[in-house]
Design a protein around this motif. Sequence first.
Motif, mmCIF file in Angstrom:
data_model
loop_
_atom_site.group_PDB
_atom_site.id
_atom_site.type_symbol
_atom_site.label_atom_id
_atom_site.label_comp_id
_atom_site.label_asym_id
_atom_site.label_seq_id
_atom_site.Cartn_x
_atom_site.Cartn_y
_atom_site.Cartn_z
ATOM 1 N N ARG A 57 2.764 -24.650 2.670
ATOM 2 C CA ARG A 57 3.266 -24.499 3.936
ATOM 3 C C ARG A 57 4.400 -25.710 4.146
ATOM 4 N NH1 ARG A 57 -2.323 -24.099 5.458
ATOM 5 N NH2 ARG A 57 -2.581 -26.665 5.198
ATOM 6 N N GLN A 58 4.412 -26.605 3.372
ATOM 7 C CA GLN A 58 5.535 -27.640 3.363
ATOM 8 C C GLN A 58 6.670 -27.207 2.684
ATOM 9 O OE1 GLN A 58 4.164 -31.894 2.644
ATOM 10 N NE2 GLN A 58 2.313 -31.152 2.804
ATOM 11 N N VAL A 59 6.624 -26.519 1.472
ATOM 12 C CA VAL A 59 7.647 -26.386 0.658
ATOM 13 C C VAL A 59 7.698 -24.990 0.033
ATOM 14 C CG1 VAL A 59 8.037 -28.832 -0.199
ATOM 15 C CG2 VAL A 59 6.526 -27.424 -1.531
ATOM 16 N N GLY A 60 6.785 -24.268 0.334
ATOM 17 C CA GLY A 60 6.804 -22.846 -0.184
ATOM 18 C C GLY A 60 7.966 -21.702 -0.019
ATOM 19 N N LYS A 61 8.523 -21.037 -0.796
ATOM 20 C CA LYS A 61 9.509 -19.991 -0.537
ATOM 21 C C LYS A 61 8.982 -18.893 -0.071
ATOM 22 C CE LYS A 61 12.387 -22.175 -4.026
ATOM 23 N NZ LYS A 61 13.082 -22.052 -5.417
ATOM 24 N N PRO A 62 9.683 -17.891 0.694
ATOM 25 C CA PRO A 62 9.258 -16.446 0.963
ATOM 26 C C PRO A 62 8.858 -15.675 -0.384
ATOM 27 C CG PRO A 62 11.060 -16.967 2.294
ATOM 28 C CD PRO A 62 11.029 -18.303 1.202
ATOM 29 N N LYS A 63 7.884 -15.011 -0.466
ATOM 30 C CA LYS A 63 7.399 -14.365 -1.581
ATOM 31 C C LYS A 63 8.351 -13.095 -1.552
ATOM 32 C CE LYS A 63 4.100 -16.664 -3.157
ATOM 33 N NZ LYS A 63 4.216 -17.402 -4.339
ATOM 34 N N LEU A 64 8.616 -12.417 -2.812
ATOM 35 C CA LEU A 64 9.479 -11.307 -2.816
ATOM 36 C C LEU A 64 8.417 -10.156 -2.764
ATOM 37 C CD1 LEU A 64 11.409 -12.301 -6.183
ATOM 38 C CD2 LEU A 64 12.518 -12.135 -3.700
ATOM 39 N N GLU A 65 9.012 -8.942 -2.266
ATOM 40 C CA GLU A 65 8.094 -7.765 -2.120
ATOM 41 C C GLU A 65 8.132 -6.961 -3.520
ATOM 42 O OE1 GLU A 65 6.533 -6.879 0.486
ATOM 43 O OE2 GLU A 65 7.199 -8.694 1.761
ATOM 44 N N VAL A 66 6.926 -6.470 -3.600
ATOM 45 C CA VAL A 66 6.752 -5.484 -4.888
ATOM 46 C C VAL A 66 6.814 -4.227 -4.452
ATOM 47 C CG1 VAL A 66 5.120 -4.970 -6.572
ATOM 48 C CG2 VAL A 66 5.476 -7.415 -6.028
ATOM 49 N N GLU A 67 7.519 -3.418 -4.956
ATOM 50 C CA GLU A 67 7.714 -1.960 -4.673
ATOM 51 C C GLU A 67 6.726 -1.347 -5.199
ATOM 52 O OE1 GLU A 67 11.791 -0.549 -5.061
ATOM 53 O OE2 GLU A 67 12.455 -2.153 -3.669
ATOM 54 N N TYR A 68 5.670 -0.743 -4.551
ATOM 55 C CA TYR A 68 4.691 0.440 -5.236
ATOM 56 C C TYR A 68 4.403 1.420 -4.431
ATOM 57 C CZ TYR A 68 0.623 1.675 -7.641
ATOM 58 O OH TYR A 68 -0.503 2.643 -8.209
ATOM 59 N N ASP A 69 4.801 2.748 -4.799
ATOM 60 C CA ASP A 69 4.544 3.865 -4.086
ATOM 61 C C ASP A 69 3.217 4.425 -4.091
ATOM 62 O OD1 ASP A 69 4.957 6.185 -2.630
ATOM 63 O OD2 ASP A 69 6.106 7.274 -4.030
ATOM 64 N N GLN A 70 2.085 3.811 -3.106
ATOM 65 C CA GLN A 70 0.695 4.090 -3.325
ATOM 66 C C GLN A 70 0.673 5.581 -2.703
ATOM 67 O OE1 GLN A 70 -1.921 1.937 -4.117
ATOM 68 N NE2 GLN A 70 -2.807 3.970 -4.281
ATOM 69 N N ALA A 71 1.285 6.207 -2.040
ATOM 70 C CA ALA A 71 1.466 7.636 -1.645
ATOM 71 C C ALA A 71 1.490 8.419 -2.720
ATOM 72 C CB ALA A 71 2.118 7.722 -0.254
ATOM 73 N N GLY A 72 2.769 8.123 -3.257
ATOM 74 C CA GLY A 72 3.201 8.845 -4.538
ATOM 75 C C GLY A 72 1.975 8.861 -5.683
ATOM 76 N N ALA A 73 1.472 7.654 -5.747
ATOM 77 C CA ALA A 73 0.343 7.490 -6.802
ATOM 78 C C ALA A 73 -0.793 8.399 -6.444
ATOM 79 C CB ALA A 73 -0.039 5.924 -6.911
ATOM 80 N N ASP A 74 -1.255 8.432 -5.307
ATOM 81 C CA ASP A 74 -2.393 9.248 -4.791
ATOM 82 C C ASP A 74 -2.123 10.544 -4.891
ATOM 83 O OD1 ASP A 74 -3.540 6.834 -3.997
ATOM 84 O OD2 ASP A 74 -2.977 7.054 -1.873
ATOM 85 N N ALA A 75 -0.831 11.228 -4.674
ATOM 86 C CA ALA A 75 -0.575 12.698 -5.103
ATOM 87 C C ALA A 75 -0.455 12.983 -6.411
ATOM 88 C CB ALA A 75 0.888 12.953 -4.525
ATOM 89 N N ILE A 76 -0.113 12.106 -7.259
ATOM 90 C CA ILE A 76 -0.331 12.385 -8.522
ATOM 91 C C ILE A 76 -1.668 12.585 -9.123
ATOM 92 C CG2 ILE A 76 0.227 11.522 -10.975
ATOM 93 C CD1 ILE A 76 2.947 10.449 -10.066
ATOM 94 N N ILE A 77 -2.523 11.607 -8.599
ATOM 95 C CA ILE A 77 -4.108 11.629 -9.013
ATOM 96 C C ILE A 77 -4.596 12.883 -8.655
ATOM 97 C CG2 ILE A 77 -6.269 10.499 -8.269
ATOM 98 C CD1 ILE A 77 -4.739 7.679 -8.508
ATOM 99 N N ALA A 78 -4.372 13.386 -7.307
ATOM 100 C CA ALA A 78 -4.680 14.701 -6.792
ATOM 101 C C ALA A 78 -4.495 15.854 -7.703
ATOM 102 C CB ALA A 78 -4.408 14.888 -5.279
ATOM 103 N N LYS A 79 -3.050 15.760 -8.165
ATOM 104 C CA LYS A 79 -2.830 16.763 -9.023
ATOM 105 C C LYS A 79 -3.426 16.856 -10.381
ATOM 106 C CE LYS A 79 1.842 17.756 -7.124
ATOM 107 N NZ LYS A 79 3.233 18.214 -7.549
ATOM 108 N N ILE A 80 -3.689 15.545 -11.001
ATOM 109 C CA ILE A 80 -4.482 15.437 -12.459
ATOM 110 C C ILE A 80 -5.843 15.797 -12.141
ATOM 111 C CG2 ILE A 80 -5.378 13.670 -14.185
ATOM 112 C CD1 ILE A 80 -2.495 12.379 -13.249
ATOM 113 N N LYS A 81 -6.471 15.646 -10.934
ATOM 114 C CA LYS A 81 -7.735 16.060 -11.019
ATOM 115 C C LYS A 81 -8.082 17.453 -10.939
ATOM 116 C CE LYS A 81 -9.884 12.096 -8.319
ATOM 117 N NZ LYS A 81 -10.268 11.497 -6.897
#
Length: 576
Positions: free
Chosen positions: A195-219
């Motif tokens: 809280r005293q000296v921390g920096k804002p965290k970088l965002e990690v880009e992860y396409d969860q919807a795209g991953a779910d779509a691939i999983i559905a096709k693989i199934k």
Amino acid sequence: MTVTFGETIVLVTAVMSNRPRAEDIDFLPLTVDYEERMYSVGKIPGSFFRREGRPGQDGILASRLTDRSIRPLFPKGLHNDIQITMTILSSDMENPPEVLGMVGASAAIAISQIPFNGPVASCRIAYIDGEYVVHPTYEQSKESTLSMVVSSSRDSILMVEAGANEVSEEVILEAIGKAQEANTATIDMIEDLKRQVGKPKLEVEYDQAGADAIIAKIKEIVGSRWSDLLARNPGMYEMDEGEHEISALVTEALKDDYSKNAIGDGFKAVFREAVRSRILQEHVRSDGRAMDQVRPISCDTGVLPRTHGTGLFTRGETQVLSIVTVGSLSLKQTIDSVGPDNTRRFMHHYNFPSYSTGEARRAMSPGRREIGHGALAERAILPVLPSEDDFPYAIRIVSECLSSNGSTSMGSVCGSSLSLMDAGIPIKAPVAGIAMGLITGDDGEYAILSDIQGLEDFLGDMDFKVAGTDAGVNALQMDVKTTHLTQAILKEALEQARQGRLHIMGKMNEAISEVRGQMSEHAPKMIRMKIEVSKIGALIGPGGRVIRAIIEETGTSINVEDDGSVTIGGVDATML
């Protein structure tokens, strides 16, 4: 940042690259380095060049403790290089620095821009005369019957590493609970610092919807192939072949529409779900075993004619050959570290060649995994060894992994115990080990697995290794990948591990139930005597001429200690 306890000071830094090293990288390249600086204890390094080189065993084990504590908390999709460096600036030879480095690593990441689902805190806890001591000194840890390092977040246990002397499962459970309480206070400090000296965290880009779509096709493509394969209760090689065939089918169908990494991640997710759901819903494992069933075991001793002792331990498709060698106390390992110990009488070395998993790759010097597994087995065996006064030998065990399908580290514990008994070394009791696993569901359901194979380790939520005698636990190692591990589940897992350990020990006792009455004819014989301290100079002679002449003439080894104790060793009994 620095972490200080007493006069021990550790500098910890955390750095992350701006971008992944390659577009197709599909893992987190995390590196943890533990740098022991000899100036921290006022010493000049003993190497030829008089400077620090590659880390020793203690440094590598400290790196592994930190890596295992923080790795599960980095978010999915983060593939940038991350390097944590812990440098020992000062060591008071009383307070161990490795836990300070673990706390500093969590704090350094917490205040940085590096994405992290922490913080995590760590502490060492010892059990001495019925009392639990948090952050014990080196001396207190040596006197204790349990010395355990625990890493936890505010809500869950993440990592446990322990050495003990036949302690009960109840003591272990209570120690973990008290360590988690201590860690909560440390987490409060880290969050206050953030809280005293921390920096804002970088965002990690992860396409969860795209991953779910691939999983559905693989199934859709896979259909019933996974369930058909698992219904045959395949062994390791049949499972590998079946997985390869299904993977090739999926890749061929999707290669024009998706990247190799996206297909691979989706395939792993479908594979993971198929294996885990069968365990949770049908209570059947991939090889057809029940949850608490141990694979078939066979044991043998004395398989190599010229060695001092051998133990061959086979469990399912995992096989380990352990070979013990004894020698003069002058062959103790010399340790150049920032801790108080400078020699090691007992050494266990674990080798994991590529052929053990059916792979072809270049042979290299032991890596961090091999050193970690060797140290775990060493901790399990150490409490049952005779004292140096009763058995004046240096002892080395080498465990060769001949075939691997999970838990070769516990196989090396069992093989080592067999080899010691075969060698005629008067151990206090046989030692056996077992690896436990855990599968959890979304609705609170779970399954505890005994004697996990490689697939269950890879796809499961916990790798929990327990080794000990029939009287209690000697060593423990746990890595957790879920937040659903409760005290109740841990208690059940420890009891199931105890039952499995006793079953394995029964199989070992069928091969050899008592230590052999005499040592191998090829092992050196040792004689101990004591002379007056004033006579030490006469025995050694000017410049060591007298003792060297005796050694050369008789072919024996002679060790002289400051108190006048003399140990004479040699293979030829007539020369003794």
